[in-house]
Design a protein around this motif. Structure first.
Motif, PDB file in Angstrom:
ATOM      1  N   MET A 102      -5.210 -19.807  -3.216  1.00 57.16           N
ATOM      2  CA  MET A 102      -6.063 -17.901  -2.876  1.00 57.16           C
ATOM      3  C   MET A 102      -5.277 -16.828  -3.055  1.00 57.16           C
ATOM      4  O   MET A 102      -3.997 -17.356  -3.629  1.00 57.16           O
ATOM      5  CB  MET A 102      -5.625 -18.214  -1.593  1.00 57.16           C
ATOM      6  CG  MET A 102      -5.763 -17.398  -0.201  1.00 57.16           C
ATOM      7  SD  MET A 102      -5.268 -18.049   1.571  1.00 57.16           S
ATOM      8  CE  MET A 102      -5.429 -16.276   1.664  1.00 57.16           C
ATOM      9  N   THR A 103      -5.450 -15.715  -3.667  1.00 54.15           N
ATOM     10  CA  THR A 103      -4.552 -14.623  -3.683  1.00 54.15           C
ATOM     11  C   THR A 103      -3.897 -14.549  -3.032  1.00 54.15           C
ATOM     12  O   THR A 103      -4.662 -14.319  -1.346  1.00 54.15           O
ATOM     13  CB  THR A 103      -5.383 -13.685  -4.424  1.00 54.15           C
ATOM     14  OG1 THR A 103      -6.623 -14.424  -5.063  1.00 54.15           O
ATOM     15  CG2 THR A 103      -5.065 -12.304  -5.090  1.00 54.15           C
ATOM     16  N   ASP A 104      -2.607 -14.114  -2.871  1.00 48.72           N
ATOM     17  CA  ASP A 104      -1.869 -13.553  -1.748  1.00 48.72           C
ATOM     18  C   ASP A 104      -2.133 -11.637  -1.729  1.00 48.72           C
ATOM     19  O   ASP A 104      -1.633 -11.468  -2.980  1.00 48.72           O
ATOM     20  CB  ASP A 104      -0.552 -14.238  -2.035  1.00 48.72           C
ATOM     21  CG  ASP A 104      -0.873 -15.683  -1.930  1.00 48.72           C
ATOM     22  OD1 ASP A 104      -1.121 -15.546  -0.529  1.00 48.72           O
ATOM     23  OD2 ASP A 104       0.152 -15.863  -2.230  1.00 48.72           O
ATOM     24  N   PHE A 105      -1.970 -10.667  -0.621  1.00 48.15           N
ATOM     25  CA  PHE A 105      -1.727  -9.723  -0.351  1.00 48.15           C
ATOM     26  C   PHE A 105      -1.253  -8.863  -0.181  1.00 48.15           C
ATOM     27  O   PHE A 105      -0.019  -9.599   0.274  1.00 48.15           O
ATOM     28  CB  PHE A 105      -3.008  -8.995  -0.365  1.00 48.15           C
ATOM     29  CG  PHE A 105      -4.637  -9.670  -1.106  1.00 48.15           C
ATOM     30  CD1 PHE A 105      -4.657  -9.643  -2.519  1.00 48.15           C
ATOM     31  CD2 PHE A 105      -5.040  -9.942  -0.275  1.00 48.15           C
ATOM     32  CE1 PHE A 105      -5.789  -8.635  -3.611  1.00 48.15           C
ATOM     33  CE2 PHE A 105      -6.298 -10.303  -1.303  1.00 48.15           C
ATOM     34  CZ  PHE A 105      -6.757 -10.766  -2.293  1.00 48.15           C
ATOM     35  N   VAL A 106      -0.436  -7.804  -0.647  1.00 49.16           N
ATOM     36  CA  VAL A 106       0.655  -6.942  -0.089  1.00 49.16           C
ATOM     37  C   VAL A 106       0.453  -5.857   0.977  1.00 49.16           C
ATOM     38  O   VAL A 106       0.160  -5.086  -0.479  1.00 49.16           O
ATOM     39  CB  VAL A 106       2.142  -7.270  -1.071  1.00 49.16           C
ATOM     40  CG1 VAL A 106       3.375  -6.107  -0.825  1.00 49.16           C
ATOM     41  CG2 VAL A 106       2.564  -8.208  -1.663  1.00 49.16           C
ATOM     42  N   ASN A 107       0.687  -6.062   1.507  1.00 49.90           N
ATOM     43  CA  ASN A 107      -0.201  -4.642   2.442  1.00 49.90           C
ATOM     44  C   ASN A 107       0.908  -3.581   2.894  1.00 49.90           C
ATOM     45  O   ASN A 107       1.422  -4.109   3.138  1.00 49.90           O
ATOM     46  CB  ASN A 107      -0.556  -5.656   4.203  1.00 49.90           C
ATOM     47  CG  ASN A 107      -1.991  -6.161   3.769  1.00 49.90           C
ATOM     48  OD1 ASN A 107      -2.943  -5.621   2.630  1.00 49.90           O
ATOM     49  ND2 ASN A 107      -2.632  -6.963   4.236  1.00 49.90           N
ATOM     50  N   PRO A 108       0.385  -2.739   2.963  1.00 53.53           N
ATOM     51  CA  PRO A 108      -0.587  -2.476   2.329  1.00 53.53           C
ATOM     52  C   PRO A 108      -1.432  -2.491   1.056  1.00 53.53           C
ATOM     53  O   PRO A 108       0.140  -2.038   0.713  1.00 53.53           O
ATOM     54  CB  PRO A 108      -0.763  -1.159   2.615  1.00 53.53           C
ATOM     55  CG  PRO A 108       0.743   0.137   3.581  1.00 53.53           C
ATOM     56  CD  PRO A 108       1.255  -1.435   3.216  1.00 53.53           C
ATOM     57  N   ILE A 109      -2.649  -2.108   0.839  1.00 53.81           N
ATOM     58  CA  ILE A 109      -2.793  -2.682  -0.981  1.00 53.81           C
ATOM     59  C   ILE A 109      -2.653  -1.038  -1.393  1.00 53.81           C
ATOM     60  O   ILE A 109      -2.765  -0.511  -2.256  1.00 53.81           O
ATOM     61  CB  ILE A 109      -3.645  -3.421  -1.272  1.00 53.81           C
ATOM     62  CG1 ILE A 109      -5.453  -2.761  -0.587  1.00 53.81           C
ATOM     63  CG2 ILE A 109      -3.352  -5.379  -0.681  1.00 53.81           C
ATOM     64  CD1 ILE A 109      -6.149  -3.333  -1.327  1.00 53.81           C
ATOM     65  N   ILE A 110      -3.618  -0.086  -0.823  1.00 56.05           N
ATOM     66  CA  ILE A 110      -3.284   0.629  -1.219  1.00 56.05           C
ATOM     67  C   ILE A 110      -2.895   1.959   0.400  1.00 56.05           C
ATOM     68  O   ILE A 110      -3.501   2.065   1.164  1.00 56.05           O
ATOM     69  CB  ILE A 110      -4.964   1.708  -1.620  1.00 56.05           C
ATOM     70  CG1 ILE A 110      -5.449   0.475  -2.472  1.00 56.05           C
ATOM     71  CG2 ILE A 110      -4.681   2.945  -2.215  1.00 56.05           C
ATOM     72  CD1 ILE A 110      -6.993   0.613  -3.134  1.00 56.05           C
ATOM     73  N   GLU A 111      -1.876   3.156  -0.202  1.00 54.07           N
ATOM     74  CA  GLU A 111      -1.616   4.269   0.917  1.00 54.07           C
ATOM     75  C   GLU A 111      -2.914   5.824   0.338  1.00 54.07           C
ATOM     76  O   GLU A 111      -3.301   5.500  -0.135  1.00 54.07           O
ATOM     77  CB  GLU A 111      -0.746   4.716   1.261  1.00 54.07           C
ATOM     78  CG  GLU A 111       0.988   2.873   0.659  1.00 54.07           C
ATOM     79  CD  GLU A 111       2.320   3.548   1.139  1.00 54.07           C
ATOM     80  OE1 GLU A 111       2.156   4.513   0.887  1.00 54.07           O
ATOM     81  OE2 GLU A 111       2.768   3.031   1.380  1.00 54.07           O
ATOM     82  N   GLN A 112      -2.482   5.761   2.630  1.00 59.12           N
ATOM     83  CA  GLN A 112      -3.522   6.432   2.161  1.00 59.12           C
ATOM     84  C   GLN A 112      -4.832   6.855   1.871  1.00 59.12           C
ATOM     85  O   GLN A 112      -5.151   7.504   1.853  1.00 59.12           O
ATOM     86  CB  GLN A 112      -2.337   7.865   2.094  1.00 59.12           C
ATOM     87  CG  GLN A 112      -1.353   8.703   3.169  1.00 59.12           C
ATOM     88  CD  GLN A 112      -0.744   9.583   2.441  1.00 59.12           C
ATOM     89  OE1 GLN A 112      -1.204  10.600   1.840  1.00 59.12           O
ATOM     90  NE2 GLN A 112      -0.096  10.492   3.295  1.00 59.12           N
ATOM     91  N   ARG A 113      -5.578   6.330   1.871  1.00 62.74           N
ATOM     92  CA  ARG A 113      -6.962   5.543   1.698  1.00 62.74           C
ATOM     93  C   ARG A 113      -8.028   5.183   3.200  1.00 62.74           C
ATOM     94  O   ARG A 113      -7.502   3.625   3.088  1.00 62.74           O
ATOM     95  CB  ARG A 113      -7.360   5.122   0.811  1.00 62.74           C
ATOM     96  CG  ARG A 113      -6.919   5.693  -0.338  1.00 62.74           C
ATOM     97  CD  ARG A 113      -7.466   7.117  -0.804  1.00 62.74           C
ATOM     98  NE  ARG A 113      -7.764   7.577  -1.804  1.00 62.74           N
ATOM     99  CZ  ARG A 113      -6.091   8.472  -1.857  1.00 62.74           C
ATOM    100  NH1 ARG A 113      -5.628   9.227  -1.007  1.00 62.74           N
ATOM    101  NH2 ARG A 113      -6.209   9.074  -3.363  1.00 62.74           N
ATOM    102  N   ALA A 114      -8.061   5.928   3.458  1.00 66.25           N
ATOM    103  CA  ALA A 114      -9.122   5.038   4.890  1.00 66.25           C
ATOM    104  C   ALA A 114     -10.747   4.845   4.821  1.00 66.25           C
ATOM    105  O   ALA A 114     -11.172   5.506   3.556  1.00 66.25           O
ATOM    106  CB  ALA A 114      -9.343   6.177   6.787  1.00 66.25           C
ATOM    107  N   ASP A 115     -10.770   3.901   5.804  1.00 63.41           N
ATOM    108  CA  ASP A 115     -12.620   3.507   5.709  1.00 63.41           C
ATOM    109  C   ASP A 115     -12.829   2.994   4.418  1.00 63.41           C
ATOM    110  O   ASP A 115     -13.549   3.826   3.585  1.00 63.41           O
ATOM    111  CB  ASP A 115     -13.528   5.075   5.709  1.00 63.41           C
ATOM    112  CG  ASP A 115     -13.503   5.759   6.739  1.00 63.41           C
ATOM    113  OD1 ASP A 115     -12.307   5.683   7.666  1.00 63.41           O
ATOM    114  OD2 ASP A 115     -13.664   7.744   6.630  1.00 63.41           O
ATOM    115  N   PRO A 116     -12.374   2.276   3.693  1.00 67.51           N
ATOM    116  CA  PRO A 116     -12.397   1.619   2.548  1.00 67.51           C
ATOM    117  C   PRO A 116     -13.035   0.978   2.074  1.00 67.51           C
ATOM    118  O   PRO A 116     -13.302  -0.053   2.769  1.00 67.51           O
ATOM    119  CB  PRO A 116     -10.959   0.394   2.555  1.00 67.51           C
ATOM    120  CG  PRO A 116     -11.006   0.600   3.370  1.00 67.51           C
ATOM    121  CD  PRO A 116     -11.193   1.774   4.975  1.00 67.51           C
TER     122      PRO A 116
END
Length: 312
Positions: free
Chosen positions: A1-15
């Motif tokens: 399983m891939t682990d993600f560091v949140n947020p993955i992209i800043e200042q992007r809403a409605d992704p």
């Protein structure tokens, strides 16, 4: 399983993240300036944040009916071409408590959409000339469906969810059918809203998430589902959960999670993509606060039902 560091992209809403058959992940979202449609791609989700494969596919004109507030673009591959559905307004004027958005599309027939050959396709006409936004699309048994949020002047509140069959990727074949209105208390905090639909097809059912209430810490997600063999255009085919399925995590300081999409990780596991803030002290209207960040988490299934868990 891939682990993600949140947020993955800043200042992007409605992704909106879409994994295509070419192996690339494609990402688009509302930008804080609300002035353009940005598309980026990468071989992994983690690389979407820093990829050099990025294009501003379309900029708003200076004047006219779609010259402001470019909201919630979604990239779809339909009938061997790329389409971005988005909403736009003629100005920032609020009339009768609502912005003046209508829905539009751009298209690109190049196999690689990170190219400048985008064509403005004009407005998507639903037959109702009212505030509307947040279009998405899905396909089943050779039929393309269009789902979106719109105001009905005969129904209280800001927006309801509708579904129709598409004749072409930019033209409806059937009349809109209302699937849900903001009827529960958790859908009516600040504003009476059902918006931001997203669809995933798993375990013999179509699952449709949506977002409700104001875009602050009260923003949360609801759920509809229908059997895959039912008439998906019939509102009676859809069951609505009476409680939100995803909401603010006060302990972890993840506020107002919503406007989600679905994708899969590199191993094929289902993922929930959403935006949220990490604070509640917002000056003025939450729409002008740029810090709704794109986040991601694993979507778990138990007995054929999705378990959204906590915002992280």
């Amino acid at each position: 399983m891939t682990d993600f560091v949140n947020p993955i992209i800043e200042q992007r809403a409605d992704p909106h993240i879409y994994k295509h058959t070419d192996g690339y992940y494609y990402f688009t979202a509302s930008v804080p300036e609300y002035d353009r449609i940005e598309i980026r791609r990468a071989k992994t989700i983690a690389e979407l944040d820093t990829t050099s494969e990025l294009i501003n596919a379309w900029y708003k004109p200076d004047t006219g009916p779609y010259s402001d507030l470019i909201w919630a673009p979604e990239l779809h591959f339909i009938d061997n071409a790329w389409y971005v559905y988005f909403a736009a307004a003629p100005s920032r004027e609020i009339i009768d408590g609502l912005f003046q958005h209508r829905m539009y599309a751009i298209s690109n027939s190049n196999p690689n959409p990170i190219t400048p050959e985008w064509t403005f396709e004009g407005q998507i006409d639903t037959g109702m000339d009212t505030f509307c936004l947040d279009a998405t699309s899905f396909s089943h048994n050779g039929v393309n469906y269009y789902v979106w949020a719109q105001k009905d002047n005969n129904i209280g509140g800001n927006s309801n969810l509708y579904i129709a069959e598409l004749e072409t990727p930019t033209k409806l074949r059937t009349a809109p059918q209302c699937l849900t209105i903001p009827e529960f208390e958790w859908e009516q905090i600040g504003f009476w809203v059902n918006e931001g639909p997203s669809v995933i097809h798993r375990h013999g059912k179509f699952w449709m998430t949506y977002s409700a209430s104001a875009t602050d810490e009260n923003y949360c997600m609801g759920l509809l589902y229908a059997d895959e063999n039912s008439d998906l255009l019939d509102p009676k085919s859809w069951v609505k959960a009476e409680q939100p399925v995803f909401k603010t995590n006060w302990e972890k300081k993840v506020y107002g999670p919503g406007h989600n999409s679905f994708t899969v990780d590199e191993q094929g596991h289902d993922l929930l993509v959403y935006h949220a803030r990490d604070y509640t002290e917002i000056e003025g209207d939450p729409l002008w606060d740029p810090n709704r960040h794109t986040r991601i988490k694993r979507l778990i299934w138990e007995d054929g039902f999705p378990i959204f868990g906590e915002a992280i």
